[in-house]
Write a protein that holds these residues in place. Structure first.
Motif, PDB file in Angstrom:
ATOM      1  N   SER A  30       0.809  -1.218   0.000  1.00  0.00           N
ATOM      2  CA  SER A  30       0.000   0.000   0.000  1.00  0.00           C
ATOM      3  C   SER A  30       0.844   1.271   0.000  1.00  0.00           C
ATOM      4  N   SER A  31       2.139   1.161   0.155  1.00  0.00           N
ATOM      5  CA  SER A  31       3.003   2.337   0.087  1.00  0.00           C
ATOM      6  C   SER A  31       3.553   2.576  -1.315  1.00  0.00           C
ATOM      7  N   ARG A  53      -1.714   5.225  -4.063  1.00  0.00           N
ATOM      8  CA  ARG A  53      -1.493   4.189  -3.059  1.00  0.00           C
ATOM      9  C   ARG A  53      -2.790   3.640  -2.468  1.00  0.00           C
ATOM     10  N   SER A  54      -3.772   4.479  -2.307  1.00  0.00           N
ATOM     11  CA  SER A  54      -5.043   4.030  -1.734  1.00  0.00           C
ATOM     12  C   SER A  54      -6.048   3.633  -2.800  1.00  0.00           C
ATOM     13  N   GLY A  56      -7.480   5.846  -4.724  1.00  0.00           N
ATOM     14  CA  GLY A  56      -8.408   6.945  -4.909  1.00  0.00           C
ATOM     15  C   GLY A  56      -8.141   7.802  -6.129  1.00  0.00           C
ATOM     16  N   ASP A  73      -6.239  -3.873  -5.066  1.00  0.00           N
ATOM     17  CA  ASP A  73      -6.743  -4.477  -3.844  1.00  0.00           C
ATOM     18  C   ASP A  73      -5.540  -4.618  -2.911  1.00  0.00           C
ATOM     19  N   ASN A  74      -5.404  -3.688  -1.990  1.00  0.00           N
ATOM     20  CA  ASN A  74      -4.225  -3.704  -1.113  1.00  0.00           C
ATOM     21  C   ASN A  74      -4.211  -4.900  -0.165  1.00  0.00           C
TER      22      ASN A  74
END
Length: 124
Positions: A30-31, A53-54, A56, A73-74
């Protein structure tokens, strides 16, 4: 460090769809900002889509806007590229790329981790 493995490529008729997946191993998926690039024979590798990363924020090259969708999909350490209304000019090797940063970039030099690529062939 992260390792990337693409899958989902293949042969499809014009107008058809494919979904590419890129599975990442390593920590802190996710980073990472993620991107999809493609390279057709005799051409330079080009940016297709990128995602923050998110998840969005997403970015697309003009030629795929409205046809391709990037998502991630993290929880599964996976990024996807849904490709609809495929055209023969979409034929290329598609690469997944990652960089541990904040901002999505659209250049190959902006990413420091790459997958091995998956072939997408669209027949007319």
């Amino acid at each position: 460090q992260v390792q990337l493995v693409e899958s989902g490529g293949g042969l499809v008729q014009a107008g058809g769809s494919l979904r590419l997946s890129c599975a990442a191993s390593g920590r802190s998926f996710s980073s990472y900002v993620m991107g999809w690039f493609r390279q057709a024979p005799g051409k330079e590798r080009e940016f297709v889509a990128g995602i923050g990363r998110s998840g969005g924020r997403t970015y697309y090259t003009d030629s795929v806007k409205g046809r391709f969708t990037i998502s991630r999909d993290n929880a599964r350490n996976t990024v996807y590229l849904q490709m609809n209304s495929l055209k023969p000019e979409d034929t290329a090797v598609y690469y997944c790329a990652a960089r541990q940063t904040i901002t999505v970039v659209t250049t190959t030099s902006g990413y420091n981790y790459w997958g091995q690529g998956t072939q997408v062939t669209v027949s007319s």
